[in-house]
Design a protein around this motif. Sequence first.
Motif, PDB file in Angstrom:
ATOM      1  N   CYS A 227      -3.807  -5.029  -1.635  1.00 47.33           N
ATOM      2  CA  CYS A 227      -3.649  -5.207   0.314  1.00 47.33           C
ATOM      3  C   CYS A 227      -4.886  -5.394   0.750  1.00 47.33           C
ATOM      4  O   CYS A 227      -4.568  -6.386   1.444  1.00 47.33           O
ATOM      5  CB  CYS A 227      -2.909  -3.515   0.669  1.00 47.33           C
ATOM      6  SG  CYS A 227      -1.692  -3.151   0.023  1.00 47.33           S
ATOM      7  N   ALA A 228      -6.171  -5.128   0.395  1.00 47.65           N
ATOM      8  CA  ALA A 228      -7.189  -5.800   0.532  1.00 47.65           C
ATOM      9  C   ALA A 228      -7.642  -6.956   0.322  1.00 47.65           C
ATOM     10  O   ALA A 228      -7.748  -7.338   1.255  1.00 47.65           O
ATOM     11  CB  ALA A 228      -8.234  -4.442  -0.119  1.00 47.65           C
ATOM     12  N   MET A 229      -6.849  -7.070  -1.071  1.00 45.35           N
ATOM     13  CA  MET A 229      -7.018  -8.652  -0.942  1.00 45.35           C
ATOM     14  C   MET A 229      -6.747  -9.638  -0.151  1.00 45.35           C
ATOM     15  O   MET A 229      -7.035 -10.493   0.446  1.00 45.35           O
ATOM     16  CB  MET A 229      -6.452  -9.277  -2.425  1.00 45.35           C
ATOM     17  CG  MET A 229      -7.177 -10.222  -3.147  1.00 45.35           C
ATOM     18  SD  MET A 229      -6.876 -10.218  -4.925  1.00 45.35           S
ATOM     19  CE  MET A 229      -6.384 -11.828  -5.107  1.00 45.35           C
ATOM     20  N   GLY A 230      -5.115  -9.014   0.234  1.00 40.31           N
ATOM     21  CA  GLY A 230      -4.690  -9.330   1.308  1.00 40.31           C
ATOM     22  C   GLY A 230      -4.948 -10.006   2.653  1.00 40.31           C
ATOM     23  O   GLY A 230      -4.874 -11.207   3.238  1.00 40.31           O
ATOM     24  N   SER A 231      -5.586  -8.250   2.759  1.00 43.85           N
ATOM     25  CA  SER A 231      -5.683  -8.363   4.879  1.00 43.85           C
ATOM     26  C   SER A 231      -7.102  -9.484   4.333  1.00 43.85           C
ATOM     27  O   SER A 231      -7.617  -9.907   5.314  1.00 43.85           O
ATOM     28  CB  SER A 231      -6.467  -7.074   4.305  1.00 43.85           C
ATOM     29  OG  SER A 231      -6.578  -6.246   3.826  1.00 43.85           O
ATOM     30  N   ILE A 232      -7.550  -9.538   3.427  1.00 45.51           N
ATOM     31  CA  ILE A 232      -8.949 -10.345   3.008  1.00 45.51           C
ATOM     32  C   ILE A 232      -8.951 -11.820   4.075  1.00 45.51           C
ATOM     33  O   ILE A 232      -8.878 -12.564   4.209  1.00 45.51           O
ATOM     34  CB  ILE A 232     -10.453 -10.132   2.463  1.00 45.51           C
ATOM     35  CG1 ILE A 232     -10.757  -9.061   1.768  1.00 45.51           C
ATOM     36  CG2 ILE A 232     -11.063 -11.022   1.967  1.00 45.51           C
ATOM     37  CD1 ILE A 232     -11.534  -8.081   1.021  1.00 45.51           C
ATOM     38  N   LEU A 233      -7.985 -12.393   2.262  1.00 45.69           N
ATOM     39  CA  LEU A 233      -7.358 -13.690   2.294  1.00 45.69           C
ATOM     40  C   LEU A 233      -7.043 -14.369   3.568  1.00 45.69           C
ATOM     41  O   LEU A 233      -7.307 -15.131   4.447  1.00 45.69           O
ATOM     42  CB  LEU A 233      -6.880 -13.568   1.476  1.00 45.69           C
ATOM     43  CG  LEU A 233      -7.134 -14.128  -0.462  1.00 45.69           C
ATOM     44  CD1 LEU A 233      -6.256 -14.058  -1.185  1.00 45.69           C
ATOM     45  CD2 LEU A 233      -8.125 -14.855  -0.129  1.00 45.69           C
ATOM     46  N   PHE A 234      -5.454 -13.136   3.727  1.00 44.04           N
ATOM     47  CA  PHE A 234      -4.659 -13.974   5.763  1.00 44.04           C
ATOM     48  C   PHE A 234      -4.932 -12.817   6.747  1.00 44.04           C
ATOM     49  O   PHE A 234      -4.940 -13.700   7.854  1.00 44.04           O
ATOM     50  CB  PHE A 234      -3.408 -13.506   4.630  1.00 44.04           C
ATOM     51  CG  PHE A 234      -2.672 -14.894   4.143  1.00 44.04           C
ATOM     52  CD1 PHE A 234      -2.876 -15.771   3.630  1.00 44.04           C
ATOM     53  CD2 PHE A 234      -3.121 -14.015   2.614  1.00 44.04           C
ATOM     54  CE1 PHE A 234      -2.773 -16.707   3.365  1.00 44.04           C
ATOM     55  CE2 PHE A 234      -2.740 -15.025   1.754  1.00 44.04           C
ATOM     56  CZ  PHE A 234      -2.200 -16.094   1.435  1.00 44.04           C
TER      57      PHE A 234
END
Lengths: 332, 209
Positions: free
Chosen positions: A245-252
Motif C-alpha cells: 500500500c505504501a509503494m502504491g501511494s508513493i508511486l501513484f
Amino acid sequence: MEYISLIFGEVYKILFLLVPVLVSVAMVVWLDRRVWAFVQKRQGPNVVGPFGLLQSLADALKYIFKEIIIPSSSNKVIFILAPIVTMTLALVAWAVIPFSQTQVIADINVGILYLFAVSSLGVYGIIMGGWASNSKYPFLGAIRSAAQMVSYEVSIGIIIINVLLCVGSLNLNDIVVAQQNLWFVIPLFPMFVIFFISALAETNRPPFDLPEAEAELVAGYQTEYSGMMYAMFWLGEYANILLMCAMGSILFLGGWLSPIELYPFNLIPGAIWLIFKILFLFFLFALVKAIVPRYRYDQLMRLGWKIFLPLSLTWVVITASYLFYFNLLPIN
Amino acid sequence: MAHAIFFYIFSTIAIISAIMVTASKNTVHSVFFLILDFISISCLFIMIGAEFLGMIMLIVYVGAVAVLFLFVVMMLNVAQQKNQWFLSSQSSGHIPFGLIISIVIFFELIIVIGGWKYKPDLFYKVNSQLNENISNTHSLGQILYTDYIHVFQISGMILLVAMIGAIVLTFRQRDGVKKQSYIKQISRERSEGVQVVDVKTNKGVSLDD
C-alpha cells in the motif's frame, strides 16, 4: 567510539519506525476483519476493548503462550528460519519509505529498486516454510505461491518502469516530488489498477490467496506452523500488505504530498497524509477480500502472463512515445 | 575501518557459502547457500558504490533465477544425495573433466586479476569518461544506450532467441486436453444453451444431439 554512537543513533531511528509499523500491523488486522464483517452484515471483533480495538493484542498474547510444535520429520533449521525470513524482509523494506522530505531512514539513490528487490525476496519465506514442513499441503502451497509471486513481479516491475519514465530518477523522494503538480494516478490510471491487482497477487490476498486456499490446501504453507511462528508469518504477511500500500501511494498517489495546497491542509505533516493514503489503499484491499470470489489457478496465470504483461508493456511504449513526442522526458 | 570490517564479513560469508554450495549433500540446501552467496555478493557490489548492479543482482538472480533453481530442485525430488562426495564409483568419472574446467577458470581469473594489477590504465580508461556527479544508474545508462547500444540490442535479441528456443523445445501438443475458451463462453446465447420442448404424456421426447 564515534562509530558506536553512530550505530546507536541509527538503532534509535529504526526503533522509532519499526515499533509504530508493528503496532499498526496489529491494528490493521483488526480493521481488515472489521471491514470484512461489515460487508457481510456481521459485527466482527467488537468485544475486547473499545470497538474491539484490542482484539489483535489478545490474539498475539494467545499465540505467544501457545506451544510451538516442530514436526519430527521436518527440516528443523529451515523450518524455524522461514517465519524469521518472512518477518525480517517485511520490516527491512520500510527503511526506504519516505514519510516526508527528511523523515526517511535511508534516502538511497536506488530506493524503488530496493523496494522491488526486497518484495521479490519475500517468496523465500513461503518456499522455505512449505518445503521444510515436509508435508504435502504446505509443499503444494509453496510451489503455487512461488509461481504466482514470480509471475506478478514481472508486471509490477514493468509498471514501475512506467512511473520511472515520468520521473527520471530511482529515488523515492524524487518520485514523490515529481508528482507535485499531478499525481501519477491520473495520467497512468490503467497502470494504477493493474498495480493494485498485482499487489493483491503479490501479497497472496484474496482473490489470489491460492497458496493458502483452505478448501484445497488446509492452510497452504502455514499448515504445520503453530504458536508464535504462525503469528510471525501472519504479521509478516500484513506488514507486506502495508508495504505494498505504501509503494502504491508513493508511486501513484503522491506519497507525503498534500492533496490540496491550501492553508489549513498545508499544516498537516506529510507523514499523516502518507498514512491516510496507505490506509485508503488498505481499505480497498479489505473490501476486495470481502466481495470477490477466489480465482482458479490457471485463470490466475492467464491473467498475469497473457493480460497484465502485454498491457503494461504496451503502456510503457505509449508513455515513452508520448513523453518523447511532447518533449516531456525528464532529462537532468 | 568499519568499511573494511563489513567487507571482510561479507566476503567471508560469500566464500564460505560458495564452498557450501558444492559441499552440502542436500541439494535444496545447496540452492539456499547459493542464494546467500548472491546476497553477500550484492552487498559487496553496494559497498564498492555500484548500487544499481547490486540491486539488479538481487532482483534478477535472487528474486527470479534462484527461485526457478529451487523450483526445479524441489520438483525433481533429488533432495537427498545418497552417494558420497568424490568417493563413489559413479561420480569419480567426472573428476578429470571437473579438474580441467576448474583449471581453465583459474587461469582465466589469474589473467583478469593480473591484468588489473599490472595494467591499471586498461580498467581506469573506461572509468575516466564517467562524471563523478551523476548517479551510478545514470552513468551506466548513458554508456549502455549510446556507445554500446548495438551490443546491448544484440544481447537482447540473443536472449529473446534463447527464450523462444526453450519454448519451442518444451512445447508439445497433447490430445484430449480440454481447454477453456473465454470468447466462446462469453458469446454464448440463451437460444444455443436452452431448448424448450413440449413433452407429450406417455410419449416421452427424443432430442437429437
